[in-house]
Design a protein around this motif. Structure first.
Motif, PDB file in Angstrom:
ATOM      1  N   PRO A 233      39.491 -30.320  55.821  1.00 23.07           N
ATOM      2  CA  PRO A 233      38.661 -31.948  55.517  1.00 23.07           C
ATOM      3  C   PRO A 233      38.056 -30.833  53.690  1.00 23.07           C
ATOM      4  CG  PRO A 233      37.518 -31.311  56.501  1.00 23.07           C
ATOM      5  CD  PRO A 233      38.792 -30.743  57.282  1.00 23.07           C
ATOM      6  N   ALA A 234      37.706 -31.313  53.454  1.00 24.90           N
ATOM      7  CA  ALA A 234      37.286 -31.166  51.362  1.00 24.90           C
ATOM      8  C   ALA A 234      36.018 -30.253  51.906  1.00 24.90           C
ATOM      9  CB  ALA A 234      36.991 -31.918  50.789  1.00 24.90           C
ATOM     10  N   GLU A 235      35.759 -30.455  52.905  1.00 25.26           N
ATOM     11  CA  GLU A 235      33.733 -29.994  53.403  1.00 25.26           C
ATOM     12  C   GLU A 235      34.415 -28.054  53.793  1.00 25.26           C
ATOM     13  OE1 GLU A 235      35.044 -32.760  54.341  1.00 25.26           O
ATOM     14  OE2 GLU A 235      33.565 -34.165  53.208  1.00 25.26           O
ATOM     15  N   ALA A 236      35.793 -27.837  54.077  1.00 24.93           N
ATOM     16  CA  ALA A 236      36.124 -26.636  53.944  1.00 24.93           C
ATOM     17  C   ALA A 236      35.649 -25.687  52.571  1.00 24.93           C
ATOM     18  CB  ALA A 236      37.446 -25.966  54.850  1.00 24.93           C
ATOM     19  N   THR A 237      35.496 -26.166  52.038  1.00 20.57           N
ATOM     20  CA  THR A 237      34.705 -25.524  50.919  1.00 20.57           C
ATOM     21  C   THR A 237      33.010 -24.324  51.122  1.00 20.57           C
ATOM     22  OG1 THR A 237      33.780 -27.306  49.929  1.00 20.57           O
ATOM     23  CG2 THR A 237      35.494 -26.965  48.756  1.00 20.57           C
ATOM     24  N   LYS A 238      32.168 -25.068  51.893  1.00 26.02           N
ATOM     25  CA  LYS A 238      31.238 -25.225  52.665  1.00 26.02           C
ATOM     26  C   LYS A 238      31.781 -24.224  53.950  1.00 26.02           C
ATOM     27  CE  LYS A 238      29.361 -29.394  51.505  1.00 26.02           C
ATOM     28  NZ  LYS A 238      28.817 -30.712  52.402  1.00 26.02           N
ATOM     29  N   PHE A 239      32.675 -24.079  54.085  1.00 26.48           N
ATOM     30  CA  PHE A 239      33.015 -22.859  55.901  1.00 26.48           C
ATOM     31  C   PHE A 239      33.898 -22.445  55.148  1.00 26.48           C
ATOM     32  CE2 PHE A 239      31.475 -26.824  57.307  1.00 26.48           C
ATOM     33  CZ  PHE A 239      30.742 -26.345  58.481  1.00 26.48           C
ATOM     34  N   ASP A 240      34.168 -21.738  53.663  1.00 20.86           N
ATOM     35  CA  ASP A 240      35.159 -20.755  52.834  1.00 20.86           C
ATOM     36  C   ASP A 240      34.858 -19.050  53.853  1.00 20.86           C
ATOM     37  OD1 ASP A 240      32.667 -20.414  51.638  1.00 20.86           O
ATOM     38  OD2 ASP A 240      33.536 -20.413  49.811  1.00 20.86           O
ATOM     39  N   LEU A 242      33.264 -18.233  56.416  1.00 17.69           N
ATOM     40  CA  LEU A 242      33.118 -18.121  57.575  1.00 17.69           C
ATOM     41  C   LEU A 242      34.475 -18.604  57.900  1.00 17.69           C
ATOM     42  CD1 LEU A 242      31.983 -18.169  60.935  1.00 17.69           C
ATOM     43  CD2 LEU A 242      32.522 -21.081  60.385  1.00 17.69           C
ATOM     44  N   LEU A 243      35.492 -18.951  57.069  1.00 16.29           N
ATOM     45  CA  LEU A 243      37.082 -18.657  57.416  1.00 16.29           C
ATOM     46  C   LEU A 243      37.661 -17.660  57.192  1.00 16.29           C
ATOM     47  CD1 LEU A 243      38.305 -22.681  56.101  1.00 16.29           C
ATOM     48  CD2 LEU A 243      38.066 -21.690  58.716  1.00 16.29           C
ATOM     49  N   MET A 244      37.294 -17.602  55.825  1.00 12.18           N
ATOM     50  CA  MET A 244      37.282 -16.059  55.088  1.00 12.18           C
ATOM     51  C   MET A 244      37.227 -14.402  56.943  1.00 12.18           C
ATOM     52  SD  MET A 244      37.031 -13.368  52.118  1.00 12.18           S
ATOM     53  CE  MET A 244      37.312 -14.915  51.115  1.00 12.18           C
ATOM     54  N   LEU A 276      30.562 -12.368  58.089  1.00  9.59           N
ATOM     55  CA  LEU A 276      30.098 -12.740  58.089  1.00  9.59           C
ATOM     56  C   LEU A 276      28.306 -13.198  58.096  1.00  9.59           C
ATOM     57  CD1 LEU A 276      29.534 -14.923  61.032  1.00  9.59           C
ATOM     58  CD2 LEU A 276      29.166 -13.813  62.548  1.00  9.59           C
ATOM     59  N   GLY A 277      27.755 -12.480  57.566  1.00 18.97           N
ATOM     60  CA  GLY A 277      26.556 -12.139  57.297  1.00 18.97           C
ATOM     61  C   GLY A 277      26.018 -13.001  56.722  1.00 18.97           C
ATOM     62  N   PRO A 278      27.129 -13.214  55.464  1.00 19.20           N
ATOM     63  CA  PRO A 278      26.462 -13.435  54.005  1.00 19.20           C
ATOM     64  C   PRO A 278      27.353 -15.118  54.481  1.00 19.20           C
ATOM     65  CG  PRO A 278      28.291 -11.778  53.371  1.00 19.20           C
ATOM     66  CD  PRO A 278      28.070 -11.831  54.909  1.00 19.20           C
ATOM     67  N   PHE A 279      27.414 -15.680  55.116  1.00 21.19           N
ATOM     68  CA  PHE A 279      27.920 -17.016  55.353  1.00 21.19           C
ATOM     69  C   PHE A 279      26.616 -17.176  56.408  1.00 21.19           C
ATOM     70  CE2 PHE A 279      28.581 -20.269  58.615  1.00 21.19           C
ATOM     71  CZ  PHE A 279      28.978 -21.298  57.763  1.00 21.19           C
ATOM     72  N   ILE A 280      26.074 -16.833  57.292  1.00 18.46           N
ATOM     73  CA  ILE A 280      24.878 -17.152  57.566  1.00 18.46           C
ATOM     74  C   ILE A 280      23.478 -17.670  56.908  1.00 18.46           C
ATOM     75  CG2 ILE A 280      23.568 -16.377  59.133  1.00 18.46           C
ATOM     76  CD1 ILE A 280      25.207 -15.096  61.302  1.00 18.46           C
ATOM     77  N   GLN A 281      23.899 -16.054  55.722  1.00 18.87           N
ATOM     78  CA  GLN A 281      22.512 -15.933  54.634  1.00 18.87           C
ATOM     79  C   GLN A 281      22.813 -17.600  53.760  1.00 18.87           C
ATOM     80  OE1 GLN A 281      20.408 -13.826  54.652  1.00 18.87           O
ATOM     81  NE2 GLN A 281      19.400 -16.511  52.655  1.00 18.87           N
ATOM     82  N   LYS A 282      23.964 -18.050  53.546  1.00 17.65           N
ATOM     83  CA  LYS A 282      24.722 -19.392  52.984  1.00 17.65           C
ATOM     84  C   LYS A 282      23.989 -20.437  53.392  1.00 17.65           C
ATOM     85  CE  LYS A 282      28.743 -22.252  50.947  1.00 17.65           C
ATOM     86  NZ  LYS A 282      29.989 -21.121  51.239  1.00 17.65           N
ATOM     87  N   VAL A 283      24.406 -20.574  55.445  1.00 19.30           N
ATOM     88  CA  VAL A 283      23.520 -21.649  55.535  1.00 19.30           C
ATOM     89  C   VAL A 283      21.847 -21.525  55.460  1.00 19.30           C
ATOM     90  CG1 VAL A 283      22.777 -22.779  58.011  1.00 19.30           C
ATOM     91  CG2 VAL A 283      25.495 -21.632  56.931  1.00 19.30           C
ATOM     92  N   ALA A 314      31.195 -17.483  66.176  1.00 17.89           N
ATOM     93  CA  ALA A 314      31.835 -18.458  65.160  1.00 17.89           C
ATOM     94  C   ALA A 314      32.408 -19.254  65.329  1.00 17.89           C
ATOM     95  CB  ALA A 314      32.333 -16.915  63.838  1.00 17.89           C
ATOM     96  N   LEU A 315      33.179 -19.069  66.698  1.00 18.06           N
ATOM     97  CA  LEU A 315      33.994 -19.703  66.472  1.00 18.06           C
ATOM     98  C   LEU A 315      34.237 -21.484  67.077  1.00 18.06           C
ATOM     99  CD1 LEU A 315      36.655 -17.720  69.322  1.00 18.06           C
ATOM    100  CD2 LEU A 315      37.383 -19.151  66.822  1.00 18.06           C
ATOM    101  N   MET A 316      32.709 -21.443  67.652  1.00 19.13           N
ATOM    102  CA  MET A 316      31.672 -22.458  68.078  1.00 19.13           C
ATOM    103  C   MET A 316      31.620 -22.614  66.336  1.00 19.13           C
ATOM    104  SD  MET A 316      29.883 -21.766  71.469  1.00 19.13           S
ATOM    105  CE  MET A 316      28.712 -19.759  71.224  1.00 19.13           C
ATOM    106  N   MET A 317      30.707 -22.312  65.964  1.00 14.62           N
ATOM    107  CA  MET A 317      30.760 -23.316  64.068  1.00 14.62           C
ATOM    108  C   MET A 317      32.046 -23.360  63.497  1.00 14.62           C
ATOM    109  SD  MET A 317      27.856 -20.439  62.329  1.00 14.62           S
ATOM    110  CE  MET A 317      28.123 -18.931  62.695  1.00 14.62           C
ATOM    111  N   VAL A 318      33.558 -22.934  63.756  1.00 16.17           N
ATOM    112  CA  VAL A 318      34.655 -23.325  63.015  1.00 16.17           C
ATOM    113  C   VAL A 318      34.576 -25.040  63.597  1.00 16.17           C
ATOM    114  CG1 VAL A 318      36.579 -22.608  64.048  1.00 16.17           C
ATOM    115  CG2 VAL A 318      36.572 -22.655  61.582  1.00 16.17           C
TER     116      VAL A 318
END
Length: 340
Positions: A233-240, A242-244, A276-283, A314-318
């Motif tokens: 979904p387009a919302e993947a931009t918010k999880f970029d 995490l996916l990387m 992962l650290g930067p994604f958690i900071q993004k959240v 992280a798997l549970m988050m995705v």
């Protein structure tokens, strides 16, 4: 014997791809390299132009192969020790006065060579040139140096790599990745950097066409399209981020990685801390963009010290991005960790 194959999957017409092809042939003639064009354009004018164009050129009729298959066809046709992917709207040239890089003498702990990268577009013209080596023994330092030197775009993905390392990674990705999305180029490049050092060749100039990425509006649209084309979904931009992180963790740690097994646990910590650290900071900075489950899991990941446990969180988050995606990543992990 040639040491390098330039591998160009090509879907554009002759008019749109001729500059790229001609530049690659000229480079091959100057540097004793070969060009492989896997053509799925269906353009008869292009096919006629390529026929007999150069003894250094191999043309593959890819029919109507999809993009990822077409890329693999070009890569798999290479037999030289090194290969270099190239887009059919880019250009490559020899820098005047610079000697040819001796690929045959590249030390074993180097997995490739970065050229001079010159992004350009019709809107902005030539942009800032990039050219550097990644010589640290520490994968974390190499990742950091690359991210800084890349200046926000991944044009240095188009570099010279040891064929066995590069094709092994692309096959693993193409056969087992949950989405096989073209948005994964950053994770693929960072995985290669985790595998080994990169030298620099000031004598090779790669002109990367940024035409699709030369404005904020184009970038936003392209990113969304890349995710949608991969079934997300387009919302993947918010999880970029995490996916990387998930992709790089698996690709860097896979059983077929050149990284020695006794170094992989440390590498897992490095990848987790860097991505992962930067994604958690993004959240934390934009909690309204994520549901309560993601926010709770992000807090758990901060409190956890073990990188493998953080990966499982992280798997549970995705899974909150797309139901079923976690299980597909679990299958990806199992395939990548199986004995090579």
């Amino acid at each position: 014997m040639p040491e390098l194959s330039i591998c160009m999957p090509s879907n554009r017409s002759l008019a749109q791809s001729r500059a790229a092809i001609d530049s690659a042939i000229a480079y091959c003639e100057a540097r004793n390299a070969v060009l492989i064009v896997s053509d799925n354009s269906g353009d008869p004018e292009k096919r006629a132009y390529l026929a007999g164009r150069s003894p250094l050129l191999t043309v593959i009729d890819a029919g109507d192969a999809p993009p990822l298959v077409n890329m693999r066809l070009a890569l798999d046709a290479a037999t030289t020790p090194f290969l270099m992917p190239m887009g059919d709207d880019d250009e490559i040239a020899v820098a005047e006065g610079q000697p040819a890089f001796d690929l045959a003498s590249l030390p074993d702990d180097y997995i490739g060579v970065l050229p001079v990268s010159v992004p350009f577009s019709a809107l902005h013209g030539q942009m800032q040139t990039k050219g550097f080596a990644l010589t640290s023994d520490d994968p974390a330092e190499r990742i950091g140096q690359y991210v800084t030197g890349a200046q926000g775009n991944n044009s240095l993905y188009y570099s010279m790599f040891r064929r066995d390392v590069f094709t092994s990674l692309i096959h693993a990705f193409a056969e087992h990745h949950p989405t096989k999305g073209m948005y994964c180029d950053w994770a693929l490049m960072l995985a290669l950097i985790c595998y080994g050092k990169m030298a620099h060749d000031p004598g090779t100039v790669f002109r990367y066409n940024m035409g699709k990425w030369d404005s904020v509006e184009k970038i936003d649209g392209m990113v969304v399209d890349l995710y949608r084309n991969a079934g997300l979904p387009a919302e993947a931009t918010k999880f970029d981020g995490l996916l990387m992180y998930l992709d790089l963790f698996v690709l860097a740690m896979r059983s077929g990685s050149p990284v020695p097994p006794d170094q992989r646990q440390r590498l897992g910590r490095i990848v987790t801390n860097r991505l992962l650290g930067p994604f958690i900071q993004k959240v934390a900075n934009a909690p309204e963009d994520y549901d309560g489950t993601v926010r709770h899991l992000a807090t758990m990941a901060i409190e956890e010290q073990d990188s493998f446990m953080q990966f499982q969180i992280a798997l549970m988050m995705v899974e909150r991005l797309q139901p079923g995606l976690k299980d597909r990543y679990v299958a990806f992990v199992k395939a990548m960790m199986a004995p090579a």
